[in-house]
Scaffold this active site. Sequence first.
Site, mmCIF file in Angstrom:
data_model
loop_
_atom_site.group_PDB
_atom_site.id
_atom_site.type_symbol
_atom_site.label_atom_id
_atom_site.label_comp_id
_atom_site.label_asym_id
_atom_site.label_seq_id
_atom_site.Cartn_x
_atom_site.Cartn_y
_atom_site.Cartn_z
ATOM 1 N N GLY A 22 0.630 -1.164 0.050
ATOM 2 C CA GLY A 22 0.135 0.068 -0.145
ATOM 3 C C GLY A 22 0.959 1.374 -0.204
ATOM 4 N N GLY A 23 0.054 2.103 -1.009
ATOM 5 C CA GLY A 23 1.214 3.705 -0.888
ATOM 6 C C GLY A 23 0.201 4.109 -0.546
ATOM 7 N N SER A 63 -8.591 11.370 11.058
ATOM 8 C CA SER A 63 -7.986 10.014 9.872
ATOM 9 C C SER A 63 -6.349 10.225 8.507
ATOM 10 C CB SER A 63 -9.331 9.188 9.588
ATOM 11 O OG SER A 63 -9.684 10.020 8.233
ATOM 12 N N HIS A 73 -21.474 8.967 5.898
ATOM 13 C CA HIS A 73 -21.818 10.633 5.795
ATOM 14 C C HIS A 73 -23.083 10.988 5.354
ATOM 15 C CE1 HIS A 73 -20.925 14.192 4.718
ATOM 16 N NE2 HIS A 73 -20.073 14.378 5.270
ATOM 17 N N ARG A 113 -23.306 15.045 12.519
ATOM 18 C CA ARG A 113 -23.635 13.178 11.273
ATOM 19 C C ARG A 113 -24.148 12.017 11.958
ATOM 20 N NH1 ARG A 113 -17.415 12.550 9.302
ATOM 21 N NH2 ARG A 113 -17.478 14.788 8.538
ATOM 22 N N GLY A 126 1.082 3.531 4.288
ATOM 23 C CA GLY A 126 2.248 2.708 3.941
ATOM 24 C C GLY A 126 3.305 4.050 3.266
#
Lengths: 629, 252
Positions: A11-12, A420, A238, A299, A16
């Site tokens: 993962g990039g 996040s 959301h 939310r 990652g």
Amino acid sequence: MKRPRKVIVIGGGLGGLWAALRVAEAGFQVDIFSLFEVKRSHSVCAQGGINACFDTKGERDSVWQHIVDTLKGGAYLANQPPVKSMCEEAPGLIRTFERMGVTFSRTAEGLMDLRLFGGVKNRRTVFAGASTGQQLLYGVDQEVRRQEALGRVQKYEWWEFLSLVKDGQGVCKGIVVMNLRTMDIKSFPADAVILASGGMGQVFGHRSTNSTNSTGTAACRVYQQGAWFANSEFFQFHPTAMLGDDKTRLMSEAARGEGGRIWVPKDPGDRRKANQIPEHERLYFLEEWYPSYGNTVPRDVASRAIWKIVHEMGLGVGGEDKVYLDLTHLNPGFIEQRLHAILDIYRKFHGADPVHEPMEIYPSAHYAMGGLWVDFENDETDSGMKPGSPRNHATNIPGLYACGECDYGYHGANRLGANSLLSASFSGRVAGEAVSNYLKGLQDDLQAVPEQRFNDEISRQKTINKQLTESQGMENPYTLHHELGELMSSQVGVVRNNTTLQEALSSLQDLGQRSQAVNLRETNTWSNQALVFTRQLQDMIRLGQVITASALARDECRGAHYKPAFDLTAPKDAYPGDPAYEAYRDAWKQQNKKWLKTTITEQSDSGPLISFQPVDLSVLPPEEPRDYR
Amino acid sequence: MMDKTIDLDIRRQDTPYSPPYWQAFSIPYREGHNIVSALMAIREQPITRDGHRVDPVAWEFNCMEEVCGACSMIINGHPRQACSTLIDTLEQPIRLEPLSKFPIVRDLMVDRSRIFSDLKKVRAWIEIDGAWDIHEGAPRISPEAWKENYLYSRCMSCGCCMEACPQYGPEKAFIGPDSLAAVRLMNNHPTGSYHKQQRLHAIMADGGISDCGNAQNCVRVCPKEIPLTTAIGELGRQSTLQLLRDLFGKTQ
Ligand SMILES: Cc1cc2nc3c(=O)[nH]c(=O)nc-3n(C[C@H](O)[C@H](O)[C@H](O)COP(=O)(O)OP(=O)(O)OC[C@H]3O[C@@H](n4cnc5c(N)ncnc54)[C@H](O)[C@@H]3O)c2cc1C
Ligand code: SF4
Ligand code: SF4
Ligand code: FES
């Protein structure tokens, strides 16, 4: 002869690339695997910003307040030492991004500007125009490219991770991957593997704001090899996502904040255009149900209200899963100035102008709080996470680490906006440092793993591919994905109940079987996307089972997990000190005793196996229930 | 009455080594379709207009929000992002072709790895001591400087500008307008400017800035409206100065 130690990062995205950077800086060789050029990873989608306490707005913001907001926002479900360390190190992390060249928006004095984000009182969110995630990712991408030029990092783009290879003791010693162009299957040995494969919104089909890389299948594959999932029932929806056949696109909270009103026609059969429906034939349900907050309820409350209108009252616009988000009553000049980014995205992708007609929106799967279980080591001296400990971000499979959205670390039962990008970056850095120290303590040598183990895994994977390509079933993998999305969002979505969850589990079982009986209708052996997709689909269905089984097991309402049958709300007109309120507080504490625990899901022959683990509450013991009044 | 359809003609190629061919598809009309969602409909039911079941069309996409750069292709003759191109804005039949300046992988997929090796050539990064906190950020940046830099930092390596540039191609050394814009961005960062000279030397080498014929095509197609030719102009002046400094032996 001793070979230089090597680490594989899968993962990039932000997670990652941060991990890769720290491992390379520690002097170890890194191989990065990604489905495509890392610069295209889902992290680029984040627009809003990233949280870090700088207190440059005269509001006496504090790191402690960031910790408290994160823990309370997560309904106390997150282990507290890692959250504490993350919030403490956030400003340093942002400074590092700034040195990498990230174009953070500026104040008149040339400092990084801060904005207000949902769920908190102080301005604590740094941002880069309307493309924060893109800018952050590019910052680390550039540094990784520099490491690449120095020969410390090698990228394998267009390779998909399929499985781990373990030695005789069950220690992770490499991976098996598939080349997405030639479809070759190969193994790569390593001394440690870091999984940073991102979120899993695609389990909710096109009813998600996530990119196509967010299938969660890489995490699901290590789950099938023994890694645990944690808190998978917690998924953030959301409330205001713009509808689309390909995906749903995020319309930020700002639309409601600036005066947008949510409504439906009183008659769901009403076929008139929205602006021809007179005022008295509209139901402004948020304003009606929550007179004091109106359209600006938080939310989760908004998502649940929309859910209720559509699913329980059958009042979705035109009988479909949608409601109006209306800006047309506002001054066009004003909204153009204040909501430019939203108008832009709606016009571009919907071809309609929200200044003249109401937007059509619906809650959409946005962020997975749960993910692979990871460990941490407590720092006795400051009750944070011990810096550099090889236990940090280690999964339960020795030698396998996880970071970014695919882990479960920092958000408990719900995530604060703009936290996040922070957790993805921070966890990547921590995982990189942990792995470097893990390698330093490693005794054995890679050569000890017999070649046979790699070859066996390669042939197992080739067999799976062969069976799928030759399968002459009736099912269409893309149609099944739609079904999965509809099933997950209608039965394991915003509002849950046990009967429906039971039904969902058996429907998922059924979907799983049907996904074995596919017909790929693809004769080309080069870049066979149908094969790749079908394999991902099967794992997404398995993940659906993990999420559903975890949701079934938790009989309470906490954060994003809402089961009305077990709701516990504060008594009206009673406040701390009143007997009625204190009785409620006691009930809340009782509930915590029973349910304030991490859900662990383990793979077994009979399906997902659930158990619970205590949460580390050493930083802020839960005394006060959340109170929105 | 015939139901309304969306008609597409798609240039296909099975492998990097096989010849291209065209196929025509029709899908039922739906409001709001973009090219990516139309291609999704085709991959689910890959049947040509004359009723033959064929292999699904392969293409690239990830974000579906015009920010990852994956889905570039030539649509009715123009290089652009498939995800943000609405069907209703296009003349039909819609012609889809892969970018022509990059090796074809399959159908509409191309191999753009060269974009990233060129970014390496021009040293498009800032040299930091390490990715740890040094208890200090970068020096301050004025809002005006930020505004200009931000324009360039949105380049998503999509390849559209290279497709449009007459000087860029498989047989040519030119690094393309995006790499030049990246140099402009790095050189204008307060500490990135410490290594300005190295980057200027990189673009003064073969395949560098002198290959730009100033045709201005690039800036017209960039989906992110990046002022590429402004960057090229600025760098042109700076490289001339650098050349003089090199001749007269001065540093910076
Ligand atoms: C629309 C949207 C807006 C958001 N806005 C914000 C915001 O304003 N603030 C905020 O804090 N957060 C925001 N978020 C959340 C945040 O963007 C993500 O949580 C975060 O970027 C995840 O980063 P990551 O590194 O974990 O994963 P990703 O960026 O998703 O990267 C995953 C990587 O894994 C690779 N990969 C996946 N599977 C495989 C495999 N099998 N084999 C090989 N490679 C694989 C992919 O190629 C990719 O490189 C937003 C999310 C969305 C959807
Ligand atoms: S201005 Fe230069 S880079 Fe741009 S299209 Fe013309 S030749 Fe190419
Ligand atoms: S400069 Fe524009 S067209 Fe060129 S690669 Fe970047 S975003 Fe694409
Ligand atoms: S899919 Fe990302 S730019 Fe179109």
